[in-house]
Design a protein around this motif. Structure first.
Motif, PDB file in Angstrom:
ATOM      1  N   ARG A 136       0.858  -1.194   0.000  1.00  0.00           N
ATOM      2  CA  ARG A 136       0.000   0.000   0.000  1.00  0.00           C
ATOM      3  C   ARG A 136       0.891   1.239   0.000  1.00  0.00           C
ATOM      4  O   ARG A 136       1.705   1.444   0.898  1.00  0.00           O
ATOM      5  N   LEU A 137       0.740   2.086  -0.996  1.00  0.00           N
ATOM      6  CA  LEU A 137       1.544   3.298  -1.136  1.00  0.00           C
ATOM      7  C   LEU A 137       0.706   4.522  -0.798  1.00  0.00           C
ATOM      8  O   LEU A 137      -0.360   4.725  -1.374  1.00  0.00           O
ATOM      9  N   LEU A 138       1.174   5.309   0.161  1.00  0.00           N
ATOM     10  CA  LEU A 138       0.567   6.613   0.415  1.00  0.00           C
ATOM     11  C   LEU A 138       1.244   7.599  -0.525  1.00  0.00           C
ATOM     12  O   LEU A 138       2.413   7.938  -0.351  1.00  0.00           O
ATOM     13  N   TYR A 139       0.495   8.021  -1.539  1.00  0.00           N
ATOM     14  CA  TYR A 139       1.043   8.890  -2.591  1.00  0.00           C
ATOM     15  C   TYR A 139       0.575  10.318  -2.301  1.00  0.00           C
ATOM     16  O   TYR A 139      -0.588  10.650  -2.521  1.00  0.00           O
ATOM     17  N   ILE A 140       1.472  11.143  -1.799  1.00  0.00           N
ATOM     18  CA  ILE A 140       1.101  12.466  -1.279  1.00  0.00           C
ATOM     19  C   ILE A 140       0.696  13.443  -2.384  1.00  0.00           C
ATOM     20  O   ILE A 140      -0.264  14.192  -2.252  1.00  0.00           O
ATOM     21  N   GLY A 141       1.435  13.477  -3.493  1.00  0.00           N
ATOM     22  CA  GLY A 141       1.116  14.394  -4.593  1.00  0.00           C
ATOM     23  C   GLY A 141       1.882  15.697  -4.504  1.00  0.00           C
ATOM     24  O   GLY A 141       2.363  16.103  -3.436  1.00  0.00           O
ATOM     25  N   CYS A 142       1.991  16.395  -5.614  1.00  0.00           N
ATOM     26  CA  CYS A 142       2.795  17.619  -5.720  1.00  0.00           C
ATOM     27  C   CYS A 142       2.260  18.764  -4.849  1.00  0.00           C
ATOM     28  O   CYS A 142       3.018  19.414  -4.121  1.00  0.00           O
ATOM     29  N   LEU A 143       0.966  19.027  -4.951  1.00  0.00           N
ATOM     30  CA  LEU A 143       0.387  20.187  -4.271  1.00  0.00           C
ATOM     31  C   LEU A 143       0.569  20.082  -2.764  1.00  0.00           C
ATOM     32  O   LEU A 143       0.992  21.034  -2.104  1.00  0.00           O
ATOM     33  N   PRO A 165      -1.086   0.110   7.713  1.00  0.00           N
ATOM     34  CA  PRO A 165       0.260  -0.052   7.149  1.00  0.00           C
ATOM     35  C   PRO A 165       0.380   0.579   5.762  1.00  0.00           C
ATOM     36  O   PRO A 165      -0.536   0.491   4.947  1.00  0.00           O
ATOM     37  N   PHE A 166       1.517   1.221   5.518  1.00  0.00           N
ATOM     38  CA  PHE A 166       1.752   1.866   4.216  1.00  0.00           C
ATOM     39  C   PHE A 166       3.231   2.158   4.060  1.00  0.00           C
ATOM     40  O   PHE A 166       3.999   2.129   5.029  1.00  0.00           O
ATOM     41  N   THR A 167       3.612   2.458   2.856  1.00  0.00           N
ATOM     42  CA  THR A 167       4.939   2.972   2.582  1.00  0.00           C
ATOM     43  C   THR A 167       4.796   4.283   1.818  1.00  0.00           C
ATOM     44  O   THR A 167       3.697   4.632   1.351  1.00  0.00           O
ATOM     45  N   MET A 168       5.891   5.036   1.712  1.00  0.00           N
ATOM     46  CA  MET A 168       5.922   6.276   0.923  1.00  0.00           C
ATOM     47  C   MET A 168       7.239   6.322   0.164  1.00  0.00           C
ATOM     48  O   MET A 168       8.214   5.678   0.551  1.00  0.00           O
ATOM     49  N   TRP A 169       7.251   7.124  -0.901  1.00  0.00           N
ATOM     50  CA  TRP A 169       8.464   7.326  -1.681  1.00  0.00           C
ATOM     51  C   TRP A 169       8.822   8.804  -1.668  1.00  0.00           C
ATOM     52  O   TRP A 169       8.008   9.654  -2.067  1.00  0.00           O
ATOM     53  N   GLU A 170      10.035   9.109  -1.240  1.00  0.00           N
ATOM     54  CA  GLU A 170      10.465  10.512  -1.233  1.00  0.00           C
ATOM     55  C   GLU A 170      10.552  11.057  -2.649  1.00  0.00           C
ATOM     56  O   GLU A 170      10.323  12.240  -2.898  1.00  0.00           O
ATOM     57  N   GLU A 206      -2.144  -1.215  -3.865  1.00  0.00           N
ATOM     58  CA  GLU A 206      -3.119  -0.169  -3.536  1.00  0.00           C
ATOM     59  C   GLU A 206      -2.409   1.162  -3.397  1.00  0.00           C
ATOM     60  O   GLU A 206      -1.354   1.258  -2.760  1.00  0.00           O
ATOM     61  N   ILE A 207      -2.995   2.212  -3.994  1.00  0.00           N
ATOM     62  CA  ILE A 207      -2.468   3.569  -3.877  1.00  0.00           C
ATOM     63  C   ILE A 207      -3.506   4.405  -3.146  1.00  0.00           C
ATOM     64  O   ILE A 207      -4.662   4.492  -3.575  1.00  0.00           O
ATOM     65  N   VAL A 208      -3.099   5.013  -2.029  1.00  0.00           N
ATOM     66  CA  VAL A 208      -3.974   5.892  -1.254  1.00  0.00           C
ATOM     67  C   VAL A 208      -3.532   7.318  -1.495  1.00  0.00           C
ATOM     68  O   VAL A 208      -2.349   7.657  -1.326  1.00  0.00           O
ATOM     69  N   PRO A 231      -3.138  -1.426  -9.940  1.00  0.00           N
ATOM     70  CA  PRO A 231      -3.317  -1.075  -8.526  1.00  0.00           C
ATOM     71  C   PRO A 231      -4.706  -0.497  -8.220  1.00  0.00           C
ATOM     72  O   PRO A 231      -5.284   0.229  -9.034  1.00  0.00           O
ATOM     73  N   ARG A 232      -5.247  -0.851  -7.058  1.00  0.00           N
ATOM     74  CA  ARG A 232      -6.484  -0.248  -6.583  1.00  0.00           C
ATOM     75  C   ARG A 232      -6.174   1.176  -6.131  1.00  0.00           C
ATOM     76  O   ARG A 232      -5.139   1.424  -5.503  1.00  0.00           O
ATOM     77  N   VAL A 233      -7.048   2.117  -6.452  1.00  0.00           N
ATOM     78  CA  VAL A 233      -6.819   3.520  -6.103  1.00  0.00           C
ATOM     79  C   VAL A 233      -7.948   3.998  -5.202  1.00  0.00           C
ATOM     80  O   VAL A 233      -9.124   3.876  -5.555  1.00  0.00           O
ATOM     81  N   ARG A 234      -7.567   4.538  -4.034  1.00  0.00           N
ATOM     82  CA  ARG A 234      -8.578   5.042  -3.114  1.00  0.00           C
ATOM     83  C   ARG A 234      -8.165   6.388  -2.534  1.00  0.00           C
ATOM     84  O   ARG A 234      -6.977   6.647  -2.303  1.00  0.00           O
ATOM     85  N   HIS A 235      -9.160   7.218  -2.268  1.00  0.00           N
ATOM     86  CA  HIS A 235      -8.894   8.497  -1.616  1.00  0.00           C
ATOM     87  C   HIS A 235      -8.697   8.256  -0.127  1.00  0.00           C
ATOM     88  O   HIS A 235      -9.275   7.335   0.460  1.00  0.00           O
ATOM     89  N   LEU A 236      -7.897   9.092   0.495  1.00  0.00           N
ATOM     90  CA  LEU A 236      -7.655   9.011   1.936  1.00  0.00           C
ATOM     91  C   LEU A 236      -8.964   8.978   2.718  1.00  0.00           C
ATOM     92  O   LEU A 236      -9.091   8.253   3.715  1.00  0.00           O
ATOM     93  N   LEU A 237      -9.950   9.747   2.276  1.00  0.00           N
ATOM     94  CA  LEU A 237     -11.245   9.782   2.948  1.00  0.00           C
ATOM     95  C   LEU A 237     -11.852   8.388   3.045  1.00  0.00           C
ATOM     96  O   LEU A 237     -12.386   7.998   4.095  1.00  0.00           O
TER      97      LEU A 237
END
Length: 370
Positions: A136-143, A165-170, A206-208, A231-237
């Protein structure tokens, strides 16, 4: 939607004018060419290869908010027709506009749409973080990474403290939504393919996303352009609501009143209307409903690249939203709305505090009050 489908959709318009009362650009300008009716009319003329006066402004000033689609008796998908129209303008060499081209160049060279320093993408991080093994990737986004860092920070902390549980990429880079929205399908495909290869090679299932632009891009634009996106894509909400609905007792009463603005993508696009309100009830928040809510929500003005190309028009839309908010605190579930509404409130001295929802949920989870 391919080109022939777009032209057929445009030809189905009966010009009943029901869309005019819902279109934010028409309501603010009074110009029919800047309305769904006008845009579809232009697409019909463009079918024969004609260059219609004003078509660049007409198609690129559309926020693709989908308000017209809710009331259209023919159920015309205007936002998808506009997307095809923009692609045609790119082919004709009439787009993207200079400002849009600079943003696209920044995405391709620096990995973000806001001219941020890639080395500072994690400057918002409130504590040390070592990427974990997770699908599961927490994808923060540019903004959120550069312009509304409180969104990034509270999203990260909320996921962590809920035990999800999640990971992130700098070096996560950019989803590429701006490139697609600009009509640059070729360059979008290039970036989409590169990103998808990386997700799959890392085993991401999964991408959150806290960002509604990233949500739309990964969930709809990637499959449209590439034919598939595993990948499954879901909003944080969605993720937070699912977790807290299992155990609302985790949250403590905040005991205050807020206004909530439904973002176009989550309400009209995803049908996520009651979920945020239920979360707010779990937190003991009183929601003072705005005049327009749910599927009838009013657009903040920042979607589909409009904020970057037509800032004045975008801020006029934001001002209308801010004027409908009851009380001083307005909550959003969209970083783009948060940014545009917050900056407009500040620049115009409107005195509204604009908060991304994860800040409130995190405060309630910690029992901090706010």
């Amino acid at each position: 939607m391919d080109r022939e489908e777009a032209f057929r959709e445009a030809e189905r318009c009966t010009e009943c004018e029901l869309c005019l009362e819902k279109c934010p650009t028409y309501k603010l300008t009074g110009r029919k060419e800047l309305s769904p009716l006008g845009r579809l009319r232009m697409m019909r003329e463009m079918k024969g290869g004609a260059e219609v006066e004003g078509m660049v402004e007409a198609l690129y000033s559309c926020t693709k908010c989908m308000a017209c689609e809710v009331v259209c008796p023919e159920e015309i998908e205007v936002s998808k027709v506009v997307a095809v129209g923009r692609e045609i303008l790119v082919e004709k060499g009439l787009a993207p506009l200079e400002r849009g081209e600079r943003i696209i160049k920044g995405i391709m060279e620096r990995g973000n749409a806001v001219a941020g320093d890639p080395a500072k993408r994690w400057d918002w991080l409130p504590e040390d973080f070592t990427p974990q093994e997770s699908d599961r990737l927490l994808y923060i986004g540019c903004l959120a990474s550069y312009l509304v860092k409180d969104v990034a920070r509270s999203s990260f902390l909320l996921m962590k403290e809920l035990g999800i549980p999640f990971t992130m990429w700098e070096d996560e880079g950019c989803c590429g939504t701006y490139i697609y929205e600009a009509g640059e399908r070729g360059r979008a495909e290039e970036l989409f393919s590169k990103n998808t290869e990386r997700f799959l090679s890392a085993g991401i299932k999964e991408i959150v996303v806290p960002c509604n632009g990233c949500l739309k891009c990964f969930k709809y634009f990637y499959p449209e352009v590439l034919g598939d996106f595993p990948p499954r894509v879901r909003h944080l909400l969605e993720v937070v609501h699912e977790r807290l609905k299992e155990d609302p007792s985790l949250l403590k009463e905040l005991g205050r009143a807020i206004s909530y603005h439904d973002p176009c993508r989550l309400s009209r696009g995803e049908g996520l209307i009651e979920e945020p309100r239920e979360l707010f009830r779990f937190c003991g928040l009183e929601v003072k409903e705005m005049e327009r809510r749910g599927e009838d929500t009013i657009c903040c003005g920042s979607g589909a690249g409009v904020r970057s190309l037509y800032k004045g028009l975008s801020q006029q839309m934001a001002q209308e939203v801010l004027g409908m908010a009851k009380g001083e605190v307005l909550v959003s579930t969209c970083p783009f709305c948060t940014f545009n509404l917050r900056s407009t409130s500040k620049e115009m001295g409107l005195g509204k505090e604009v908060v991304y929802f994860s800040e409130l949920i995190l405060s309630s989870l910690r029992g901090e009050g706010r």
